[in-house]
Design a protein around this motif. Structure first.
Motif, PDB file in Angstrom:
ATOM      1  N   THR A 312       1.104  -1.229   0.031  1.00  0.00           N
ATOM      2  CA  THR A 312       0.489  -0.023   0.137  1.00  0.00           C
ATOM      3  C   THR A 312       0.906   1.382   0.073  1.00  0.00           C
ATOM      4  O   THR A 312       0.227   2.147  -0.213  1.00  0.00           O
ATOM      5  CB  THR A 312      -0.804   0.367   1.432  1.00  0.00           C
ATOM      6  N   ILE A 313       1.854   0.962   0.128  1.00  0.00           N
ATOM      7  CA  ILE A 313       3.601   2.664  -0.103  1.00  0.00           C
ATOM      8  C   ILE A 313       3.892   2.396  -1.536  1.00  0.00           C
ATOM      9  O   ILE A 313       4.006   0.952  -1.975  1.00  0.00           O
ATOM     10  CB  ILE A 313       3.401   2.662   1.486  1.00  0.00           C
ATOM     11  N   PRO A 314       4.351   3.344  -1.471  1.00  0.00           N
ATOM     12  CA  PRO A 314       4.765   3.468  -2.808  1.00  0.00           C
ATOM     13  C   PRO A 314       6.259   2.613  -3.042  1.00  0.00           C
ATOM     14  O   PRO A 314       7.112   2.974  -1.605  1.00  0.00           O
ATOM     15  CB  PRO A 314       5.262   5.016  -3.077  1.00  0.00           C
ATOM     16  N   GLY A 315       6.822   2.056  -3.742  1.00  0.00           N
ATOM     17  CA  GLY A 315       8.148   1.684  -3.341  1.00  0.00           C
ATOM     18  C   GLY A 315       8.916   2.182  -4.113  1.00  0.00           C
ATOM     19  O   GLY A 315       8.783   3.006  -4.661  1.00  0.00           O
ATOM     20  N   ASP A 316      10.453   1.652  -4.421  1.00  0.00           N
ATOM     21  CA  ASP A 316      11.348   2.664  -4.772  1.00  0.00           C
ATOM     22  C   ASP A 316      11.614   2.025  -6.101  1.00  0.00           C
ATOM     23  O   ASP A 316      12.621   2.602  -7.149  1.00  0.00           O
ATOM     24  CB  ASP A 316      12.676   1.990  -4.207  1.00  0.00           C
ATOM     25  N   THR A 317      10.865   1.468  -6.985  1.00  0.00           N
ATOM     26  CA  THR A 317      11.433   1.088  -8.139  1.00  0.00           C
ATOM     27  C   THR A 317      10.634   2.732  -9.418  1.00  0.00           C
ATOM     28  O   THR A 317       9.998   2.304  -9.725  1.00  0.00           O
ATOM     29  CB  THR A 317       9.851  -0.160  -8.807  1.00  0.00           C
ATOM     30  N   ALA A 318      11.683   3.418  -9.209  1.00  0.00           N
ATOM     31  CA  ALA A 318      11.488   4.659 -10.258  1.00  0.00           C
ATOM     32  C   ALA A 318      11.890   3.708 -12.037  1.00  0.00           C
ATOM     33  O   ALA A 318      12.233   2.121 -11.820  1.00  0.00           O
ATOM     34  CB  ALA A 318      12.527   5.280 -10.147  1.00  0.00           C
ATOM     35  N   ALA A 319      11.473   4.892 -12.755  1.00  0.00           N
ATOM     36  CA  ALA A 319      12.179   4.468 -14.249  1.00  0.00           C
ATOM     37  C   ALA A 319      12.773   3.737 -14.627  1.00  0.00           C
ATOM     38  O   ALA A 319      14.227   4.838 -14.169  1.00  0.00           O
ATOM     39  CB  ALA A 319      11.315   5.675 -15.269  1.00  0.00           C
ATOM     40  N   SER A 320      13.880   3.498 -15.659  1.00  0.00           N
ATOM     41  CA  SER A 320      14.622   3.172 -16.374  1.00  0.00           C
ATOM     42  C   SER A 320      15.692   4.181 -16.448  1.00  0.00           C
ATOM     43  O   SER A 320      16.829   4.286 -16.636  1.00  0.00           O
ATOM     44  CB  SER A 320      14.374   2.248 -17.298  1.00  0.00           C
ATOM     45  N   SER A 321      15.165   4.948 -16.969  1.00  0.00           N
ATOM     46  CA  SER A 321      15.978   5.826 -17.570  1.00  0.00           C
ATOM     47  C   SER A 321      16.561   6.886 -16.657  1.00  0.00           C
ATOM     48  O   SER A 321      17.294   7.758 -16.818  1.00  0.00           O
ATOM     49  CB  SER A 321      14.874   6.596 -18.429  1.00  0.00           C
ATOM     50  N   GLY A 332      12.704   0.516 -22.320  1.00  0.00           N
ATOM     51  CA  GLY A 332      12.943   0.462 -20.630  1.00  0.00           C
ATOM     52  C   GLY A 332      11.612   0.285 -20.107  1.00  0.00           C
ATOM     53  O   GLY A 332      11.173  -0.278 -20.640  1.00  0.00           O
ATOM     54  N   VAL A 333      11.632   0.034 -18.874  1.00  0.00           N
ATOM     55  CA  VAL A 333      10.288   0.496 -17.711  1.00  0.00           C
ATOM     56  C   VAL A 333      10.132   1.847 -17.022  1.00  0.00           C
ATOM     57  O   VAL A 333      11.193   2.126 -16.355  1.00  0.00           O
ATOM     58  CB  VAL A 333      10.736  -0.105 -16.100  1.00  0.00           C
ATOM     59  N   GLU A 334       9.368   1.743 -18.208  1.00  0.00           N
ATOM     60  CA  GLU A 334       9.306   3.784 -18.356  1.00  0.00           C
ATOM     61  C   GLU A 334       7.745   4.309 -17.702  1.00  0.00           C
ATOM     62  O   GLU A 334       6.655   3.413 -17.286  1.00  0.00           O
ATOM     63  CB  GLU A 334       9.133   4.645 -19.122  1.00  0.00           C
ATOM     64  N   LEU A 335       7.422   5.410 -16.203  1.00  0.00           N
ATOM     65  CA  LEU A 335       6.205   5.890 -16.489  1.00  0.00           C
ATOM     66  C   LEU A 335       4.961   6.013 -17.362  1.00  0.00           C
ATOM     67  O   LEU A 335       5.592   6.667 -18.443  1.00  0.00           O
ATOM     68  CB  LEU A 335       6.333   7.023 -15.534  1.00  0.00           C
ATOM     69  N   MET A 336       3.715   5.078 -16.785  1.00  0.00           N
ATOM     70  CA  MET A 336       2.712   5.360 -18.061  1.00  0.00           C
ATOM     71  C   MET A 336       2.313   6.756 -17.401  1.00  0.00           C
ATOM     72  O   MET A 336       1.662   7.056 -18.403  1.00  0.00           O
ATOM     73  CB  MET A 336       1.675   4.357 -17.621  1.00  0.00           C
ATOM     74  N   ALA A 337       2.367   7.622 -16.196  1.00  0.00           N
ATOM     75  CA  ALA A 337       1.663   8.378 -15.877  1.00  0.00           C
ATOM     76  C   ALA A 337       2.190   8.874 -14.889  1.00  0.00           C
ATOM     77  O   ALA A 337       3.216   8.273 -14.231  1.00  0.00           O
ATOM     78  CB  ALA A 337       0.039   8.585 -15.463  1.00  0.00           C
ATOM     79  N   PRO A 338       2.346  10.151 -14.521  1.00  0.00           N
ATOM     80  CA  PRO A 338       3.086  10.602 -13.312  1.00  0.00           C
ATOM     81  C   PRO A 338       2.983   9.915 -12.086  1.00  0.00           C
ATOM     82  O   PRO A 338       2.313   9.357 -11.838  1.00  0.00           O
ATOM     83  CB  PRO A 338       2.647  11.922 -13.162  1.00  0.00           C
ATOM     84  N   GLY A 339       4.580   9.922 -11.723  1.00  0.00           N
ATOM     85  CA  GLY A 339       4.393   8.262 -10.543  1.00  0.00           C
ATOM     86  C   GLY A 339       3.669   7.067 -10.938  1.00  0.00           C
ATOM     87  O   GLY A 339       3.493   6.220  -9.701  1.00  0.00           O
ATOM     88  N   GLN A 340       3.811   6.481 -11.814  1.00  0.00           N
ATOM     89  CA  GLN A 340       2.850   5.538 -11.448  1.00  0.00           C
ATOM     90  C   GLN A 340       3.308   4.546 -13.094  1.00  0.00           C
ATOM     91  O   GLN A 340       4.024   4.768 -14.130  1.00  0.00           O
ATOM     92  CB  GLN A 340       1.720   5.709 -12.568  1.00  0.00           C
ATOM     93  N   LEU A 341       3.455   2.913 -12.878  1.00  0.00           N
ATOM     94  CA  LEU A 341       3.919   2.214 -13.212  1.00  0.00           C
ATOM     95  C   LEU A 341       2.885   0.662 -14.128  1.00  0.00           C
ATOM     96  O   LEU A 341       2.016   0.967 -12.893  1.00  0.00           O
ATOM     97  CB  LEU A 341       5.290   1.670 -12.884  1.00  0.00           C
ATOM     98  N   ALA A 342       2.947   0.401 -15.210  1.00  0.00           N
ATOM     99  CA  ALA A 342       1.790   0.254 -15.531  1.00  0.00           C
ATOM    100  C   ALA A 342       2.258  -1.503 -15.032  1.00  0.00           C
ATOM    101  O   ALA A 342       3.826  -2.035 -15.342  1.00  0.00           O
ATOM    102  CB  ALA A 342       1.444  -0.347 -17.163  1.00  0.00           C
ATOM    103  N   VAL A 343       1.347  -2.577 -14.415  1.00  0.00           N
ATOM    104  CA  VAL A 343       1.912  -3.737 -14.424  1.00  0.00           C
ATOM    105  C   VAL A 343       1.156  -4.473 -15.677  1.00  0.00           C
ATOM    106  O   VAL A 343       0.256  -4.564 -15.807  1.00  0.00           O
ATOM    107  CB  VAL A 343       0.793  -4.554 -13.507  1.00  0.00           C
ATOM    108  N   PRO A 344       2.211  -5.057 -16.407  1.00  0.00           N
ATOM    109  CA  PRO A 344       1.731  -5.885 -17.873  1.00  0.00           C
ATOM    110  C   PRO A 344       0.956  -6.873 -17.099  1.00  0.00           C
ATOM    111  O   PRO A 344       1.104  -7.261 -16.627  1.00  0.00           O
ATOM    112  CB  PRO A 344       2.856  -6.383 -18.352  1.00  0.00           C
TER     113      PRO A 344
END
Ligand SMILES: O=C(O)CCC(=O)c1ccccc1C(=O)O
Ligand SMILES: [Mg+2]
Length: 370
Positions: A312-321, A332-344
């Motif tokens: 429930t708390i945002p982790g340390d997985t920031a974008a690859s770039s 790369g693993v890039e943000l889909m929206a500010p501060g968010q990553l998509a789960v494939p």
């Protein structure tokens, strides 16, 4: 699951910036990329052991050694139906959790590809999008930390974590609060740099409304952390001290923390990560997924485990770039929206390896067959 071949590749990936913590700094990230082949599919994961034993006792060399001499031979001489069988198979080998997690994770990826489902779904994940934060290292000056905080807040990261060490702590937190206000979701990670002698510093940090203080005391302690937690209103989050679900149970029972950072490598795999997640959920202890400066492969695994509900708390997985000129997964693993990553939702980790990039980083390869 029939395993036909296992490939280990040691990669040296230059970071785009120098990442400093209280225990040392990294400019080139070493990792071991593990690929497990079986029945027309291939599963991937990475060993997050670092080049030197300052975060944990493991190193790139020990992880390679343990995989080659003890873990891969076990995989080739045993019946494996599910990734949980791998967890059981490795249990008699003491510790060496990052080496175990790399092989077990690649088999989780292979297993979900063979089933035709995403790794997130195979793990019981529920989210399709995850919120993520960023971990900012120790910088030569407080102003340089402030510049990074500003940049990453602008990218929408949902949690700002700053590394602290004695002499570079209260001043940093105070400066961030003065410049960016009380509303910033802020935490500090000490990587075990303090002792109970620093109680006054901890009490000062306690005044700044931090989300948590991560691993202030020794890497192998849960007793002093319980004492410290009784003196603070800020929750303590344990990272280095938690290696398995039993460590988590004892820490919760003692009151050593209010939050747990789950790193798949540190706890020996995705199966054990799920157990810790479930235990914490039952005890109302929120969890989040820590980072080990992973390539896109490790990031994809982190995303999959973070899709479970008690993350429930945002982790340390920031974008690859942020880390790499070129990652080893396509795009790369890039943000889909500010501060968010998509789960494939495609099978397995949901990312394709960039073989050309791997070719640029690889310094050693070995193949193993039954
Ligand atoms: O950006 C990341 O991958 C997280 C970086 C980080 O905080 C970290 C990196 C290497 C070793 C330990 C830690 C930690 O969380 O303590
Ligand atoms: Mg940490």
């Amino acid at each position: 699951m029939k395993i036909e071949r296992i490939e280990l590749q040691q990669l040296h990936m230059p970071l785009r910036f120098r990442f400093e913590t209280s225990f040392g700094y990294t400019t080139i990230k070493e990792l071991i990329l593990v690929s497990v082949y079986g029945e027309g599919e291939v599963g991937h994961a990475e060993s997050v052991a670092m080049s030197a034993p300052y975060y944990s006792e493991e190193t790139t060399e020990t992880a390679w050694h343990m995989m080659e001499k003890f873990m891969i031979p076990k995989l080739f001489t045993s019946e494996i139906e599910t990734p949980e069988d791998v967890d059981r198979l490795f249990a008699p080998i003491r510790r060496n959790n990052m080496a175990k997690a790399a092989l077990e994770g690649a088999i989780w990826d292979l297993y979900s590809k063979q089933k035709g489902i995403s790794l997130a779904k195979a793990l019981g994940g529920e989210k399709s999008v995850i919120d993520v934060g960023i971990s900012i290292g120790i910088e030569p000056t407080v102003d340089q930390v402030l510049a990074k905080v500003e940049r990453h807040l602008g990218e929408g990261y949902k949690k700002i974590k700053v590394k602290i060490k004695p002499g570079f702590d209260v001043e940093v937190i105070r400066a961030i609060r003065e410049r960016f206000g009380e509303g910033v979701p802020l935490m500090a990670d000490a990587n075990s740099a303090y002792t109970m002698e620093h109680l006054d510093v901890m009490k000062e940090l306690d005044q700044y409304g931090l989300m948590m203080i991560e691993q202030p005391l020794a890497h192998d302690d849960i007793i002093d952390h319980a004492k410290l937690q009784r003196e603070l209103s800020t929750p303590i989050c344990l990272d280095e001290s938690i290696h398995n679900v039993d460590d988590a149970r004892k820490a919760i029972e003692l009151g050593s923390c209010g939050i747990i950072n789950i790193k798949v490598g540190r706890v020996g795999g995705l199966t054990e990560s799920k157990r810790i997640h479930d235990l914490c959920q039952a005890h109302d202890i929120p969890v989040w997924c820590g980072g080990m400066i992973e390539s896109g492969v490790g990031r994809a695994h982190n995303i999959a485990i973070t899709s479970l509900p008690n993350f429930t708390i945002p982790g340390d997985t920031a974008a690859s770039s942020r880390y790499w000129e070129e990652d080893i997964v396509e795009n790369g693993v890039e943000l889909m929206a500010p501060g968010q990553l998509a789960v494939p939702d495609s099978p397995g980790i949901g990312y394709t390896l960039n073989q050309k990039a791997i070719g640029n980083y690889v310094i050693r390869t070995a193949n193993f067959r039954p």
